[in-house]
Design a protein around this motif. Structure first.
Motif, PDB file in Angstrom:
ATOM      1  N   MET A  68     -12.149   2.772  -3.154  1.00  0.00           N
ATOM      2  CA  MET A  68     -11.402   2.647  -1.637  1.00  0.00           C
ATOM      3  C   MET A  68     -10.007   2.843  -2.189  1.00  0.00           C
ATOM      4  N   MET A  69      -9.359   3.524  -1.265  1.00  0.00           N
ATOM      5  CA  MET A  69      -7.986   3.704  -1.213  1.00  0.00           C
ATOM      6  C   MET A  69      -7.226   2.782  -0.152  1.00  0.00           C
ATOM      7  N   VAL A  70      -6.688   1.778  -0.794  1.00  0.00           N
ATOM      8  CA  VAL A  70      -5.777   0.597  -0.326  1.00  0.00           C
ATOM      9  C   VAL A  70      -4.680   1.310   0.587  1.00  0.00           C
ATOM     10  N   GLU A  71      -4.601   0.841   1.757  1.00  0.00           N
ATOM     11  CA  GLU A  71      -3.208   1.361   2.460  1.00  0.00           C
ATOM     12  C   GLU A  71      -2.493   0.216   2.866  1.00  0.00           C
ATOM     13  N   ALA A  72      -3.180  -1.028   3.084  1.00  0.00           N
ATOM     14  CA  ALA A  72      -2.641  -2.330   3.749  1.00  0.00           C
ATOM     15  C   ALA A  72      -3.351  -3.525   3.309  1.00  0.00           C
ATOM     16  N   VAL A  73      -2.731  -4.529   3.127  1.00  0.00           N
ATOM     17  CA  VAL A  73      -3.275  -5.742   2.981  1.00  0.00           C
ATOM     18  C   VAL A  73      -2.508  -6.683   4.155  1.00  0.00           C
ATOM     19  N   ILE A  74      -3.716  -7.165   5.071  1.00  0.00           N
ATOM     20  CA  ILE A  74      -3.257  -8.054   6.200  1.00  0.00           C
ATOM     21  C   ILE A  74      -3.848  -9.529   5.792  1.00  0.00           C
ATOM     22  N   TRP A  75      -3.016 -10.271   6.029  1.00  0.00           N
ATOM     23  CA  TRP A  75      -3.051 -11.789   5.640  1.00  0.00           C
ATOM     24  C   TRP A  75      -3.093 -12.684   7.155  1.00  0.00           C
ATOM     25  N   ASP A  76      -3.846 -13.802   7.017  1.00  0.00           N
ATOM     26  CA  ASP A  76      -3.775 -14.855   7.704  1.00  0.00           C
ATOM     27  C   ASP A  76      -2.503 -15.826   7.368  1.00  0.00           C
ATOM     28  N   LYS A 101       1.329  -1.335   2.449  1.00  0.00           N
ATOM     29  CA  LYS A 101       1.905  -1.956   3.833  1.00  0.00           C
ATOM     30  C   LYS A 101       1.207  -3.476   3.902  1.00  0.00           C
ATOM     31  N   THR A 102       1.953  -4.295   4.604  1.00  0.00           N
ATOM     32  CA  THR A 102       1.465  -5.837   4.808  1.00  0.00           C
ATOM     33  C   THR A 102       1.688  -6.237   6.296  1.00  0.00           C
ATOM     34  N   GLY A 103       0.552  -6.863   6.578  1.00  0.00           N
ATOM     35  CA  GLY A 103       0.706  -7.444   8.094  1.00  0.00           C
ATOM     36  C   GLY A 103       0.145  -8.770   8.103  1.00  0.00           C
ATOM     37  N   CYS A 104       0.480  -9.484   8.899  1.00  0.00           N
ATOM     38  CA  CYS A 104       0.133 -11.017   9.251  1.00  0.00           C
ATOM     39  C   CYS A 104      -0.459 -11.115  10.739  1.00  0.00           C
ATOM     40  N   ILE A 105      -1.790 -11.849  10.780  1.00  0.00           N
ATOM     41  CA  ILE A 105      -2.286 -12.042  12.140  1.00  0.00           C
ATOM     42  C   ILE A 105      -2.459 -13.485  11.949  1.00  0.00           C
ATOM     43  N   ASP A 159       5.160  -6.186   7.128  1.00  0.00           N
ATOM     44  CA  ASP A 159       5.820  -5.245   7.956  1.00  0.00           C
ATOM     45  C   ASP A 159       5.675  -5.172   9.348  1.00  0.00           C
ATOM     46  N   HIS A 160       4.542  -6.197   9.544  1.00  0.00           N
ATOM     47  CA  HIS A 160       4.343  -6.452  11.133  1.00  0.00           C
ATOM     48  C   HIS A 160       3.611  -7.955  11.303  1.00  0.00           C
ATOM     49  N   VAL A 161       4.118  -8.677  12.162  1.00  0.00           N
ATOM     50  CA  VAL A 161       3.207  -9.868  12.517  1.00  0.00           C
ATOM     51  C   VAL A 161       3.001  -9.855  14.253  1.00  0.00           C
ATOM     52  N   ILE A 162       1.653 -10.283  14.172  1.00  0.00           N
ATOM     53  CA  ILE A 162       1.064 -10.656  15.325  1.00  0.00           C
ATOM     54  C   ILE A 162       0.719 -12.264  15.337  1.00  0.00           C
ATOM     55  N   GLU A 163       1.139 -12.813  16.437  1.00  0.00           N
ATOM     56  CA  GLU A 163       1.230 -14.231  16.738  1.00  0.00           C
ATOM     57  C   GLU A 163       0.472 -14.481  17.995  1.00  0.00           C
ATOM     58  N   GLU A 183      -3.248  -0.179  14.348  1.00  0.00           N
ATOM     59  CA  GLU A 183      -2.692   0.755  15.110  1.00  0.00           C
ATOM     60  C   GLU A 183      -1.107   0.703  14.915  1.00  0.00           C
ATOM     61  N   THR A 184      -0.771  -0.295  14.735  1.00  0.00           N
ATOM     62  CA  THR A 184       0.934  -0.568  14.473  1.00  0.00           C
ATOM     63  C   THR A 184       1.191  -0.317  13.191  1.00  0.00           C
ATOM     64  N   LEU A 185       0.397  -0.498  12.160  1.00  0.00           N
ATOM     65  CA  LEU A 185       0.774  -0.030  10.758  1.00  0.00           C
ATOM     66  C   LEU A 185       0.271   1.356  10.527  1.00  0.00           C
ATOM     67  N   GLN A 186      -0.371   1.699  11.471  1.00  0.00           N
ATOM     68  CA  GLN A 186      -0.744   3.461  11.171  1.00  0.00           C
ATOM     69  C   GLN A 186      -1.580   3.496  10.132  1.00  0.00           C
ATOM     70  N   VAL A 187      -2.743   2.500   9.841  1.00  0.00           N
ATOM     71  CA  VAL A 187      -3.491   2.823   8.893  1.00  0.00           C
ATOM     72  C   VAL A 187      -5.139   2.636   9.321  1.00  0.00           C
ATOM     73  N   ASP A 188      -5.967   3.361   8.304  1.00  0.00           N
ATOM     74  CA  ASP A 188      -7.430   3.211   8.607  1.00  0.00           C
ATOM     75  C   ASP A 188      -8.097   1.832   8.430  1.00  0.00           C
ATOM     76  N   PRO A 189      -8.753   1.316   9.040  1.00  0.00           N
ATOM     77  CA  PRO A 189      -9.344  -0.245   8.587  1.00  0.00           C
ATOM     78  C   PRO A 189     -10.361   0.055   7.285  1.00  0.00           C
ATOM     79  N   LYS A 190     -10.814   0.987   7.210  1.00  0.00           N
ATOM     80  CA  LYS A 190     -11.466   0.979   6.034  1.00  0.00           C
ATOM     81  C   LYS A 190     -10.508   1.132   4.652  1.00  0.00           C
TER      82      LYS A 190
END
Length: 211
Positions: free
Chosen positions: A1-9, A106-110, A137-141, A160-167
């Motif tokens: 797997m090629m990691v593009e982003a890690v998304i966190w709670d 890239k990093t995100g927080c939901i 890089d982006h936070v969704i509350e 979509e905001t991070l412009q990454v493939d979920p896979k």
């Protein structure tokens, strides 16, 4: 797997879980075990908690709705009394892992959260420590956009905001119900039980040394 982003709670991942505080509260007041968690879990898409996290009701309505819902399950608990139990402590080892991840991906927080003034100065959005939030890089509350996990649209907004493939994404959450939509989109998911376990799994998924 090629990691593009890690998304966190946030809560229960970068901070300790509020579940311990729930248990203490129930024990001190002689309430049925897990009454708070059971109230949160019942009709979890449309209950008092869900409506409050989407900012559809104010604190007074939440307080009354939660009391009604908990009473139906065996004991009345006021929603207002539950809110101060939510603020966990930051897990420094998880923050360190986030910093190392950010250097590569890239990093995100939901986060399912509450309206800004809901809990008072000790928590509410002050829970989201500024020095941690700048690592994303982006936070969704949920309370800002009127959607909450596990609604699949909230995960779609993030990729979509991070412009990454979920896979090519890794997603961490402490609740299985919130991991399921991410997994269905193709993300690698990690259920956070504790910091050490989560970091070990994240190292395996990313190939990074995170401690």
């Amino acid at each position: 797997m090629m990691v593009e982003a890690v998304i966190w709670d946030f809560g229960g991942v970068l901070t300790t879980s509020p579940f311990e505080a729930f248990t203490r509260f129930e024990t001190e007041r002689g309430l049925p075990a897990d009454i708070i968690r059971r109230t949160n879990a019942a009709n979890h898409l449309e209950n008092a908690w869900a409506k409050f996290e989407r900012a559809e009701v104010d604190i007074e309505a939440f307080d009354a709705l939660f009391a009604t819902e908990s009473k139906a399950l065996g004991a009345e608990v006021r929603g207002r009394d539950v809110l101060p139990l939510l603020s966990g402590d930051l897990r420094p080892e998880m923050v360190e892992a986030l910093k190392r991840v950010k250097a590569k991906f890239k990093t995100g927080c939901i986060t399912n959260n509450l309206p800004a003034n809901a809990i008072g100065s000790r928590s509410g959005r002050s829970l989201y420590v500024a020095e941690v939030m700048v690592l994303f890089d982006h936070v969704i509350e949920s309370a800002k956009i009127g959607l909450r996990k596990p609604d699949p649209r909230i995960y779609q907004m993030m990729v979509e905001t991070l412009q990454v493939d979920p896979k090519n994404c890794v997603y961490l959450d402490d609740l299985g119900v919130n991991l399921k939509p991410a997994r269905q989109m193709g993300m690698t998911t990690i259920k956070v039980l504790n910091a050490a376990q989560a970091i070990t799994e994240l190292e395996a998924a990313t190939g990074l040394t995170l401690r």
